[in-house]
Design a protein around this motif. Structure first.
Motif, mmCIF file in Angstrom:
data_model
loop_
_atom_site.group_PDB
_atom_site.id
_atom_site.type_symbol
_atom_site.label_atom_id
_atom_site.label_comp_id
_atom_site.label_asym_id
_atom_site.label_seq_id
_atom_site.Cartn_x
_atom_site.Cartn_y
_atom_site.Cartn_z
ATOM 1 N N LEU A 403 0.889 -1.139 -0.044
ATOM 2 C CA LEU A 403 -0.004 -0.108 0.028
ATOM 3 C C LEU A 403 0.766 1.426 0.078
ATOM 4 C CD1 LEU A 403 -2.842 1.196 0.332
ATOM 5 C CD2 LEU A 403 -2.309 1.047 2.740
ATOM 6 N N GLU A 404 0.709 2.074 -1.165
ATOM 7 C CA GLU A 404 1.579 3.172 -1.323
ATOM 8 C C GLU A 404 0.845 4.320 -0.586
ATOM 9 O OE1 GLU A 404 3.040 4.308 -4.856
ATOM 10 O OE2 GLU A 404 4.794 2.652 -4.710
ATOM 11 N N TYR A 405 1.322 4.912 0.806
ATOM 12 C CA TYR A 405 0.413 5.938 1.328
ATOM 13 C C TYR A 405 1.287 7.218 1.201
ATOM 14 C CZ TYR A 405 -1.800 8.641 5.069
ATOM 15 O OH TYR A 405 -2.628 9.574 5.624
ATOM 16 N N GLY A 406 1.145 8.198 0.571
ATOM 17 C CA GLY A 406 2.129 9.312 0.202
ATOM 18 C C GLY A 406 3.264 8.805 -0.548
ATOM 19 N N LYS A 407 4.348 8.873 -0.411
ATOM 20 C CA LYS A 407 5.376 8.061 -1.221
ATOM 21 C C LYS A 407 6.039 6.862 -0.567
ATOM 22 C CE LYS A 407 6.793 12.513 -3.516
ATOM 23 N NZ LYS A 407 7.641 13.465 -3.726
ATOM 24 N N GLN A 408 5.408 6.569 0.662
ATOM 25 C CA GLN A 408 6.116 5.237 1.271
ATOM 26 C C GLN A 408 5.188 4.100 1.042
ATOM 27 O OE1 GLN A 408 6.708 6.253 5.295
ATOM 28 N NE2 GLN A 408 7.605 4.274 5.792
ATOM 29 N N PRO A 409 5.886 2.775 0.697
ATOM 30 C CA PRO A 409 5.310 1.650 0.647
ATOM 31 C C PRO A 409 5.175 1.035 2.093
ATOM 32 C CG PRO A 409 7.417 1.592 -0.006
ATOM 33 C CD PRO A 409 7.258 3.016 0.268
ATOM 34 N N PHE A 410 3.578 0.388 2.199
ATOM 35 C CA PHE A 410 3.448 -0.603 3.533
ATOM 36 C C PHE A 410 3.294 -2.043 2.858
ATOM 37 C CE2 PHE A 410 2.952 3.715 4.569
ATOM 38 C CZ PHE A 410 3.743 3.811 5.983
ATOM 39 N N LEU A 411 3.826 -2.856 3.296
ATOM 40 C CA LEU A 411 3.695 -4.363 2.943
ATOM 41 C C LEU A 411 2.352 -4.743 3.697
ATOM 42 C CD1 LEU A 411 4.777 -6.873 1.930
ATOM 43 C CD2 LEU A 411 5.730 -7.414 4.249
ATOM 44 N N LEU A 412 1.530 -5.472 2.604
ATOM 45 C CA LEU A 412 0.324 -5.839 2.894
ATOM 46 C C LEU A 412 0.583 -7.462 3.252
ATOM 47 C CD1 LEU A 412 -2.090 -4.542 0.294
ATOM 48 C CD2 LEU A 412 -1.742 -3.680 2.731
#
Length: 550
Positions: A403-412
């Motif tokens: 999940l890209e929130y802003g410019k930062q990716p977070f692993l799902l």
């Protein structure tokens, strides 16, 4: 021959020595491990942190790492004074609780009883709702930024009050939602002034700081005041490179408490001894928020109550300019941890968790969920761009789903074929898909909110389309005209004080910008489809209207 019989004094002295021998090894055995955690900041060329650990009412560890002032090579010590940002809020809330105990106000009183200049929004806002962030008021910092005020400018209490006086709408009906709001705590400071006849600084000094011996603590209501021993605020701009991150607040209530980790330890100890306020006040501080629909939240009176490894955790943090602070208690273990930093990239919450792990046992009883083995070939059905009324996000299939929130990716992390956890389990994403078709929506659900995101495809705007957005837009609530111009095939959001911002179309009526204060705007149209204005609908400010005037 000397008597073998020991005097009472000798026995007491021996007891003290033995007690010291029993407690010191426990602290000493951890100190080296704490030092290891702070190695990255323990050097004379870096901002850093002050740390204090309390156990059973005693400070068993305190130390400074890094520099309080890089220009003059002043090191951080446990006596260094920090601006502790939003951690200040629990002191403001406590002042209100003390006044309520005396019968000078009621927590469910209408705030306009004390502050008649607050606009009548047609709905009662109570003191309790200010404390628990359920008032619906828009946040002062974001409003100031939208209005063209840089947050490193001088910001005073009077400026914020004028800002509040001009508001015409709320984010939501009071009591129905929770959305963090600094404005509410500035108003709480003004209620203290109105009811007690003293400024928040004077009242807190008389009723909290002096009784607890917090001799290096005050609400900093004068930005020009010289404070010996204070730390300065920094931002990292590259490897081993730092810049000043100025802070010029002359506003209190939501922020601006100056203190040390040593003084803060005395404050945490008061939750155990109840020396100031007594049991009734402490119990009131622990009252968690309950929304009108009965939903109970973790936020209490400027305290967040949750668990860590099965241990009850009660704390609050703060972040202003380059200051990052966090103080937390684990009441079942009589453990307290305080971490203050003067570096914007520092994570005091995460570091406090690491320090706490050195002392806490894992009491978790929850069964660990077995890892779900998802079919990676299905990830392509979830990838794409999605939006809500407040923001746009992207789901990316890149060796895993992110999940890209802003410019930062977070692993799902897969929980099932269509459900994923994110942010370390804080929230879940559940996709809606049929067969092998692309998922049309996903539902984001956390402990505090539930939001539906819908898939979108960026519209292709022609030169004629873009021309319809061009104009000057003004808000009756803020003296802040914005201009939208069409240049080189892009719509540009322009303000006299800020850099030009390229507007990215999400839909024909919803656009994002790189400005944190108005990253999501939604255009309004009349019955003929002509653009009449836009709303800022982002973060802590919703439904702020700018009407097209030219």
């Amino acid at each position: 021959m000397a008597s073998m019989k020991k005097s009472v004094t000798e026995i007491l002295l021996l007891a003290i020595i033995l007690t010291s021998c029993e407690t010191r090894p426990a602290a000493d055995s951890k100190s080296a491990e704490i030092d290891k955690l702070f190695i990255p900041w323990n050097n004379p060329n870096s901002p850093g942190a002050a740390v204090a650990v309390m156990k059973d009412g005693e400070v068993i560890f305190k130390k400074g790492y890094g520099m309080a002032n890089l220009e003059y090579n002043v090191p951080i010590t446990p006596s260094s004074i920090f601006h502790i940002a939003s951690e200040s809020k629990q002191y403001t809330a406590f002042c209100i609780v003390l006044l309520a105990q005396e019968g000078k106000l009621g927590l469910d009183d209408d705030i306009r009883k004390y502050l008649p200049y607050v606009p009548d929004f047609g709905k009662t806002i109570t003191i309790r709702q200010l404390i628990q962030h359920t008032s619906g008021l828009r946040d002062q910092w974001q409003l100031l930024a939208i209005g063209g005020q840089s947050l490193d400018d001088v910001i005073t209490q009077k400026q914020i009050i004028k800002l509040i006086e001009n508001q015409r709408e709320l984010n939501f009906e009071p009591g129905t939602q929770q959305r963090y709001c600094n404005t509410g705590y500035t108003l709480l400071a003004e209620i203290v002034r109105k009811v007690s006849g003293k400024s928040l600084r004077e009242f807190a000094d008389d009723r909290i700081f002096k009784p607890l011996g917090m001799n290096h603590t005050h609400f900093h209501d004068d930005n020009t005041e010289i404070v010996p021993g204070r730390t300065y605020s920094y931002d990292s701009i590259g490897k081993n490179k730092y810049a000043n991150s100025p802070l010029n607040y002359a506003t209190v209530g939501a922020t601006s408490l100056f203190t040390t980790v040593e003084d803060e330890a005395k404050w945490l100890h008061n939750y155990e001894t109840m020396q100031v306020g007594g049991e009734e006040a402490i119990r009131q501080m622990y009252e968690q928020t309950v929304l009108d629909d009965g939903t109970k939240l973790q936020y209490a009176f400027a305290l967040v109550i949750d668990t860590l490894k099965g241990n009850v955790r009660i704390g609050h943090g703060g972040a202003d300019a380059g200051y990052r602070t966090y103080a937390v208690r684990f009441p079942e273990e009589n453990l307290g941890i305080i971490i203050f930093s003067n570096l914007a990239q520092f994570n005091p919450n995460g570091m406090a968790t690491k320090v706490a792990s050195l002392y806490l046992t894992d009491k978790s009883v929850e069964k660990k969920q077995e890892k779900y083995e998802a079919d990676p070939s299905s990830f392509a059905l979830y990838g794409g761009s999605f939006h809500s009324d407040e923001q746009a996000v992207h789901v990316v299939d890149s060796g895993g789903l992110y999940l890209e929130y802003g410019k930062q990716p977070f692993l799902l992390t897969p929980l099932s074929d269509s459900s994923f956890s994110v942010f370390g389990g804080y929230a879940t994403l559940t996709f809606n898909r049929q067969g092998n078709q692309l998922a049309s929506t996903f539902r984001f659900k956390s402990k505090d909110e539930e939001v539906l995101f819908t898939r979108y495809k960026k519209p292709n705007l022609t030169e004629e389309d873009r021309a319809k957005y061009v104009g000057t837009y003004e808000s009756e609530e803020l003296e802040a005209p914005y201009h939208i111009v069409n240049e080189n095939g892009n719509l540009i959001l322009r303000h006299r004080k800020y850099s030009d911002a390229v507007m990215t179309a999400i839909t024909r009526d919803q656009f994002s910008t790189p400005h944190w204060w108005m990253g999501n705007i939604i255009f309004m149209r009349d019955t003929n489809g002509s653009i009449t204005g836009f709303e800022v609908n982002d973060g802590r400010v919703l439904h702020l209207r700018f009407m097209k005037v030219m």
